[in-house]
Design an enzyme around this catalytic site. Sequence first.
Site, PDB file in Angstrom:
ATOM      1  N   GLU A   1      -5.602  -4.309  10.712  1.00 25.55           N
ATOM      2  CA  GLU A   1      -4.563  -3.298  10.895  1.00 25.55           C
ATOM      3  C   GLU A   1      -4.865  -2.486  12.147  1.00 25.55           C
ATOM      4  O   GLU A   1      -5.672  -1.535  12.095  1.00 25.55           O
ATOM      5  CB  GLU A   1      -4.522  -2.358   9.684  1.00 25.55           C
ATOM      6  CG  GLU A   1      -4.188  -3.037   8.387  1.00 25.55           C
ATOM      7  CD  GLU A   1      -3.562  -2.073   7.383  1.00 25.55           C
ATOM      8  OE1 GLU A   1      -2.463  -2.371   6.923  1.00 25.55           O
ATOM      9  OE2 GLU A   1      -4.151  -1.015   7.124  1.00 25.55           O
TER      10      GLU A   1
ATOM     11  N   GLY B   1       2.528   2.545  10.741  1.00 29.81           N
ATOM     12  CA  GLY B   1       3.565   3.566  10.607  1.00 29.81           C
ATOM     13  C   GLY B   1       4.270   3.917  11.908  1.00 29.81           C
ATOM     14  O   GLY B   1       5.041   4.873  11.954  1.00 29.81           O
TER      15      GLY B   1
ATOM     16  N   LYS C   1       0.123   4.294  -0.338  1.00 34.91           N
ATOM     17  CA  LYS C   1      -0.499   5.511   0.227  1.00 34.91           C
ATOM     18  C   LYS C   1      -0.220   6.710  -0.695  1.00 34.91           C
ATOM     19  O   LYS C   1      -0.144   6.539  -1.907  1.00 34.91           O
ATOM     20  CB  LYS C   1      -0.016   5.734   1.656  1.00 34.91           C
ATOM     21  CG  LYS C   1      -0.181   4.469   2.513  1.00 34.91           C
ATOM     22  CD  LYS C   1       0.020   4.707   3.974  1.00 34.91           C
ATOM     23  CE  LYS C   1      -0.169   3.389   4.731  1.00 34.91           C
ATOM     24  NZ  LYS C   1      -0.096   3.548   6.172  1.00 34.91           N
TER      25      LYS C   1
ATOM     26  N   SER D   1       3.258  -1.812  10.410  1.00 31.43           N
ATOM     27  CA  SER D   1       4.690  -1.906  10.681  1.00 31.43           C
ATOM     28  C   SER D   1       5.295  -3.260  10.321  1.00 31.43           C
ATOM     29  O   SER D   1       6.209  -3.743  11.002  1.00 31.43           O
ATOM     30  CB  SER D   1       4.997  -1.538  12.146  1.00 31.43           C
ATOM     31  OG  SER D   1       4.652  -0.179  12.402  1.00 31.43           O
TER      32      SER D   1
ATOM     33  N   ASN E   1       0.865  -1.182   0.000  1.00 25.29           N
ATOM     34  CA  ASN E   1       0.000   0.000   0.000  1.00 25.29           C
ATOM     35  C   ASN E   1       0.904   1.234   0.000  1.00 25.29           C
ATOM     36  O   ASN E   1       1.459   1.587   1.036  1.00 25.29           O
ATOM     37  CB  ASN E   1      -0.905  -0.038   1.251  1.00 25.29           C
ATOM     38  CG  ASN E   1      -1.698   1.245   1.426  1.00 25.29           C
ATOM     39  OD1 ASN E   1      -1.794   2.068   0.519  1.00 25.29           O
ATOM     40  ND2 ASN E   1      -2.277   1.401   2.613  1.00 25.29           N
TER      41      ASN E   1
ATOM     42  N   HIS F   1      -9.590   1.703   4.783  1.00 23.34           N
ATOM     43  CA  HIS F   1      -8.330   1.893   5.515  1.00 23.34           C
ATOM     44  C   HIS F   1      -8.552   2.913   6.634  1.00 23.34           C
ATOM     45  O   HIS F   1      -9.308   3.871   6.465  1.00 23.34           O
ATOM     46  CB  HIS F   1      -7.234   2.365   4.556  1.00 23.34           C
ATOM     47  CG  HIS F   1      -5.876   2.318   5.171  1.00 23.34           C
ATOM     48  ND1 HIS F   1      -5.428   3.271   6.058  1.00 23.34           N
ATOM     49  CD2 HIS F   1      -4.873   1.411   5.059  1.00 23.34           C
ATOM     50  CE1 HIS F   1      -4.210   2.953   6.454  1.00 23.34           C
ATOM     51  NE2 HIS F   1      -3.848   1.823   5.865  1.00 23.34           N
TER      52      HIS F   1
ATOM     53  N   GLU G   1      -6.866   5.284   7.633  1.00 24.22           N
ATOM     54  CA  GLU G   1      -6.567   6.674   7.241  1.00 24.22           C
ATOM     55  C   GLU G   1      -7.740   7.279   6.478  1.00 24.22           C
ATOM     56  O   GLU G   1      -8.014   8.477   6.602  1.00 24.22           O
ATOM     57  CB  GLU G   1      -5.254   6.714   6.430  1.00 24.22           C
ATOM     58  CG  GLU G   1      -4.056   6.468   7.342  1.00 24.22           C
ATOM     59  CD  GLU G   1      -2.853   5.827   6.670  1.00 24.22           C
ATOM     60  OE1 GLU G   1      -2.800   5.781   5.435  1.00 24.22           O
ATOM     61  OE2 GLU G   1      -1.966   5.355   7.415  1.00 24.22           O
TER      62      GLU G   1
HETATM   63  P1  PGA Z   1       2.782   0.545   7.598  1.00 18.66           P
HETATM   64  O1  PGA Z   1       1.297   0.769   6.989  1.00 18.66           O
HETATM   65  O2  PGA Z   1       3.272  -0.764   7.046  1.00 18.66           O
HETATM   66  O3  PGA Z   1       3.561   1.738   7.092  1.00 18.66           O
HETATM   67  O4  PGA Z   1       2.638   0.509   9.076  1.00 18.66           O
HETATM   68  C1  PGA Z   1       0.420  -0.316   6.812  1.00 18.66           C
HETATM   69  C2  PGA Z   1      -0.892   0.173   6.256  1.00 18.66           C
HETATM   70  O5  PGA Z   1      -1.389   1.221   6.690  1.00 18.66           O
HETATM   71  O6  PGA Z   1      -1.470  -0.484   5.361  1.00 18.66           O
END
Ligand code: PGA
Length: 245
Positions: free
Chosen positions: A161, A167, A9, A203, A7, A91, A93
């Site tokens: 998640e 992140g 983003k 992460s 992903n 997601h 976000e």
């Molecule tokens: P990350 O994000 O691997 O940077 O923690 C995962 C995600 O939000 O899909």
Amino acid sequence: MKLIAGNWKMNGLQASAAEADAVRVAPRPRGVELLLCPPATLLAAFAGRLAGSGIGLGGQDCHALASGAHTGDLSAEMLADAGASHVIVGHSERRMDHGETDAIVRAKVQAAWRAGLVAILCVGETLAQREAGQALAVVAAQLAGSVPPGANAARLVIAYEPVWAIGSGLTPTPEQIVEVHQAIAGQMRGLAGEPVRVLYGGSVKPGNAAELLALPGVDGALVGGASLKAGDFLAIAAAAQGQTP
Ligand code: PGA
């Protein structure tokens, strides 16, 4: 088969499309499905570079409707037209930045199916919810509210998640991951009538991927930051190789 999905983003310019080439030409881990979800501006370029490779291509969101007066939005049909096979929906976000509710996410899953895309539906608790002992209840409510009738393993993948792991460099304990994945698997067997793949996200890095992907009930990973560099993404995919689905 384990699914390793990247992903990207809101990262990547035209020059970054070279990462798709690097993934394409690298030795492919056996028995592992790969998927890249770049920003929409790169979908067409990625589709050209990944054509015939067997590597999937996904959008990061879609509107519920097929077309219309919705400035700035993209429909699932447009993603499919650009070469996507999958789309991430719900997601955290999107839920936080754009106020997406379970009902909105549900409509987006239906839109994905209407366009012939596989939906990757994201669920997960915040740190406050985890600390209040509500993680399982939050995830169960998200699934109940956002999985439409007609779900099956061919067109739906769930991504667990935890919001606090995204992140942050933090990951839940193995016990916490297994507990939530088992709960999701049980609920999805009821909703879909068959096992549906459940990815872990938050992460995931080359250094922890083997341990995370070996956990029972972890059918793959949704990778954010570590998917931006082909070498890291491929190292995570290699960690999935040879592990039982
Ligand atoms: P990350 O994000 O691997 O940077 O923690 C995962 C995600 O939000 O899909």
